[in-house]
Write an enzyme that holds these catalytic residues in place. Structure first.
Site, PDB file in Angstrom:
ATOM      1  N   ASP A  11       0.865  -1.184   0.000  1.00  0.00           N
ATOM      2  CA  ASP A  11       0.000   0.000   0.000  1.00  0.00           C
ATOM      3  C   ASP A  11       0.902   1.235   0.000  1.00  0.00           C
ATOM      4  O   ASP A  11       1.637   1.464   0.960  1.00  0.00           O
ATOM      5  CB  ASP A  11      -0.879  -0.035   1.262  1.00  0.00           C
ATOM      6  N   ILE A  12       0.850   2.009  -1.052  1.00  0.00           N
ATOM      7  CA  ILE A  12       1.773   3.149  -1.208  1.00  0.00           C
ATOM      8  C   ILE A  12       1.601   4.169  -0.079  1.00  0.00           C
ATOM      9  O   ILE A  12       2.533   4.914   0.247  1.00  0.00           O
ATOM     10  CB  ILE A  12       1.576   3.800  -2.595  1.00  0.00           C
ATOM     11  N   GLY A  33      -9.709   4.499  -5.988  1.00  0.00           N
ATOM     12  CA  GLY A  33      -8.394   3.867  -6.173  1.00  0.00           C
ATOM     13  C   GLY A  33      -7.303   4.442  -5.284  1.00  0.00           C
ATOM     14  O   GLY A  33      -7.537   4.786  -4.127  1.00  0.00           O
ATOM     15  N   VAL A  34      -6.106   4.546  -5.864  1.00  0.00           N
ATOM     16  CA  VAL A  34      -4.969   5.014  -5.054  1.00  0.00           C
ATOM     17  C   VAL A  34      -5.172   6.486  -4.672  1.00  0.00           C
ATOM     18  O   VAL A  34      -4.754   6.927  -3.593  1.00  0.00           O
ATOM     19  CB  VAL A  34      -3.641   4.779  -5.806  1.00  0.00           C
ATOM     20  N   ASP A  35      -5.848   7.236  -5.521  1.00  0.00           N
ATOM     21  CA  ASP A  35      -6.148   8.656  -5.231  1.00  0.00           C
ATOM     22  C   ASP A  35      -6.954   8.749  -3.934  1.00  0.00           C
ATOM     23  O   ASP A  35      -6.633   9.523  -3.012  1.00  0.00           O
ATOM     24  CB  ASP A  35      -6.931   9.219  -6.416  1.00  0.00           C
ATOM     25  N   SER A 118      -2.589   4.680 -14.274  1.00  0.00           N
ATOM     26  CA  SER A 118      -3.546   4.456 -15.363  1.00  0.00           C
ATOM     27  C   SER A 118      -3.998   3.013 -15.539  1.00  0.00           C
ATOM     28  O   SER A 118      -4.850   2.749 -16.397  1.00  0.00           O
ATOM     29  CB  SER A 118      -2.998   4.942 -16.730  1.00  0.00           C
ATOM     30  N   THR A 119      -3.463   2.086 -14.759  1.00  0.00           N
ATOM     31  CA  THR A 119      -3.794   0.662 -14.999  1.00  0.00           C
ATOM     32  C   THR A 119      -5.026   0.207 -14.235  1.00  0.00           C
ATOM     33  O   THR A 119      -5.435  -0.953 -14.340  1.00  0.00           O
ATOM     34  CB  THR A 119      -2.616  -0.262 -14.583  1.00  0.00           C
ATOM     35  N   VAL A 121      -8.734   2.219 -12.921  1.00  0.00           N
ATOM     36  CA  VAL A 121      -9.937   2.827 -13.521  1.00  0.00           C
ATOM     37  C   VAL A 121      -9.680   3.274 -14.959  1.00  0.00           C
ATOM     38  O   VAL A 121     -10.539   3.165 -15.824  1.00  0.00           O
ATOM     39  CB  VAL A 121     -10.362   4.049 -12.669  1.00  0.00           C
ATOM     40  N   TYR A 122      -8.465   3.745 -15.240  1.00  0.00           N
ATOM     41  CA  TYR A 122      -8.185   4.295 -16.578  1.00  0.00           C
ATOM     42  C   TYR A 122      -7.869   3.249 -17.628  1.00  0.00           C
ATOM     43  O   TYR A 122      -7.655   3.560 -18.794  1.00  0.00           O
ATOM     44  CB  TYR A 122      -7.076   5.347 -16.492  1.00  0.00           C
TER      45      TYR A 122
HETATM   46  N1  APR Z   1      -1.305   1.526  -3.085  1.00  0.00           N
HETATM   47  C1  APR Z   1      -0.710   1.232  -4.271  1.00  0.00           C
HETATM   48  N2  APR Z   1      -1.381   1.028  -5.416  1.00  0.00           N
HETATM   49  C2  APR Z   1      -2.734   1.117  -5.353  1.00  0.00           C
HETATM   50  C3  APR Z   1      -3.435   1.430  -4.161  1.00  0.00           C
HETATM   51  C4  APR Z   1      -2.654   1.627  -2.999  1.00  0.00           C
HETATM   52  N3  APR Z   1      -3.216   1.931  -1.812  1.00  0.00           N
HETATM   53  N4  APR Z   1      -4.774   1.444  -4.445  1.00  0.00           N
HETATM   54  C5  APR Z   1      -4.899   1.145  -5.741  1.00  0.00           C
HETATM   55  N5  APR Z   1      -3.685   0.929  -6.293  1.00  0.00           N
HETATM   56  C6  APR Z   1      -3.334   0.565  -7.677  1.00  0.00           C
HETATM   57  C7  APR Z   1      -4.408  -0.101  -8.502  1.00  0.00           C
HETATM   58  O1  APR Z   1      -4.490  -1.479  -8.206  1.00  0.00           O
HETATM   59  C8  APR Z   1      -3.862   0.154  -9.898  1.00  0.00           C
HETATM   60  O2  APR Z   1      -2.895  -0.832 -10.211  1.00  0.00           O
HETATM   61  O3  APR Z   1      -3.066   1.766  -8.364  1.00  0.00           O
HETATM   62  C9  APR Z   1      -3.149   1.502  -9.759  1.00  0.00           C
HETATM   63  C10 APR Z   1      -3.870   2.677 -10.415  1.00  0.00           C
HETATM   64  O4  APR Z   1      -5.254   2.453 -10.331  1.00  0.00           O
HETATM   65  P1  APR Z   1      -6.270   3.679 -10.027  1.00  0.00           P
HETATM   66  O5  APR Z   1      -6.101   4.112  -8.625  1.00  0.00           O
HETATM   67  O6  APR Z   1      -7.625   3.223 -10.478  1.00  0.00           O
HETATM   68  O7  APR Z   1      -5.751   4.861 -10.937  1.00  0.00           O
HETATM   69  P2  APR Z   1      -5.901   5.106 -12.511  1.00  0.00           P
HETATM   70  O8  APR Z   1      -6.121   3.838 -13.283  1.00  0.00           O
HETATM   71  O9  APR Z   1      -4.735   5.963 -12.872  1.00  0.00           O
HETATM   72  O10 APR Z   1      -7.245   5.940 -12.612  1.00  0.00           O
HETATM   73  C11 APR Z   1      -7.257   7.239 -12.079  1.00  0.00           C
HETATM   74  O11 APR Z   1      -9.176   6.816 -10.735  1.00  0.00           O
HETATM   75  O12 APR Z   1      -9.263   7.038  -8.484  1.00  0.00           O
HETATM   76  C12 APR Z   1      -9.555   7.672  -9.661  1.00  0.00           C
HETATM   77  O13 APR Z   1      -9.347  10.000  -9.116  1.00  0.00           O
HETATM   78  C13 APR Z   1      -8.751   8.922  -9.829  1.00  0.00           C
HETATM   79  O14 APR Z   1     -10.051   9.595 -11.701  1.00  0.00           O
HETATM   80  C14 APR Z   1      -8.801   9.064 -11.325  1.00  0.00           C
HETATM   81  C15 APR Z   1      -8.688   7.628 -11.803  1.00  0.00           C
END
Ligand code: APR
Length: 173
Positions: A11-12, A33-35, A118-119, A121-122
């Site tokens: 978990d980052i 997601g991670v955001d 991006s891997t 939701v995106y």
């Molecule tokens: N620590 C590390 N990696 C994580 C964590 C965490 N706590 N939570 C999720 N991830 C990973 C996911 O498994 C994925 O591999 O982060 C990677 C990116 O996934 P997303 O968080 O869905 O980000 P992204 O694909 O770039 O989409 C961005 O999603 O959350 C919204 O506001 C954000 O609209 C933006 C979109």
């Protein structure tokens, strides 16, 4: 230089590094997601700061403090939404890594951690995204020796396997 790269599963938001990179959206107002995880762990002051930044174009990066996170900085970057590969997605993802590393170095960070931008939701294909992440980071480290370590944080088994496979493919003679 490749000794500066490490791949871990976890978990980052828990990482004791100088800067963690957030996979944000253009508004920088948080999300899932991670955001979402980063905003929850950092606390409401993070949103107060990112609201003032006023957004971020895809491919670019903006820094904020880390607040309640162990990391001192959060580098918010906005990855491309995968639309099949014909809309500059690969270049924009490479820009995310280069611009995030540049922003971290500008703030004096010595250790930086990335999620798999991006891997989720995106929808960017994981293996291709990992290849772009590695190549861009290796290229950056060849020209910038102020960083001590770059960590790729994989959130699941598949991501970990893919990142390790890509990395070993890049460093094998
Ligand atoms: N620590 C590390 N990696 C994580 C964590 C965490 N706590 N939570 C999720 N991830 C990973 C996911 O498994 C994925 O591999 O982060 C990677 C990116 O996934 P997303 O968080 O869905 O980000 P992204 O694909 O770039 O989409 C961005 O999603 O959350 C919204 O506001 C954000 O609209 C933006 C979109």
């Amino acid at each position: 230089m490749k000794g500066k790269i490490r791949i871990i599963q976890g978990d980052i938001t828990k990482l004791q590094v100088d800067a963690i990179v957030n996979a944000a959206n253009n508004s920088l107002l948080g999300g899932g997601g991670v955001d979402g995880a980063i905003h929850r762990a950092a606390g409401p002051e993070l949103l107060n700061e990112t609201r003032k930044i006023g957004g971020c174009p895809t491919g670019e990066a903006r820094a904020s403090k880390g607040y309640k996170l162990p990391a001192r900085w959060v580098i918010h970057t906005v990855g491309p939404i995968w639309r099949g590969g014909g809309q500059d997605e690969e270049r924009l993802l490479a820009d995310c890594y280069r611009n995030s590393l540049t922003a971290a170095v500008e703030r004096g960070a010595k250790t930086v951690a990335f999620p798999a931008i991006s891997t989720g939701v995106y929808g960017f294909p994981l293996k291709r995204a990992a290849e772009i992440a590695m190549k861009e980071t290796i290229g950056f480290l060849e020209n910038e020796d102020s960083l001590n370590q770059v960590t790729f944080v994989c959130f699941g088994d598949e991501a970990l396997r893919t990142y390790e496979e890509v990395f070993s493919g890049l460093i094998s003679p």
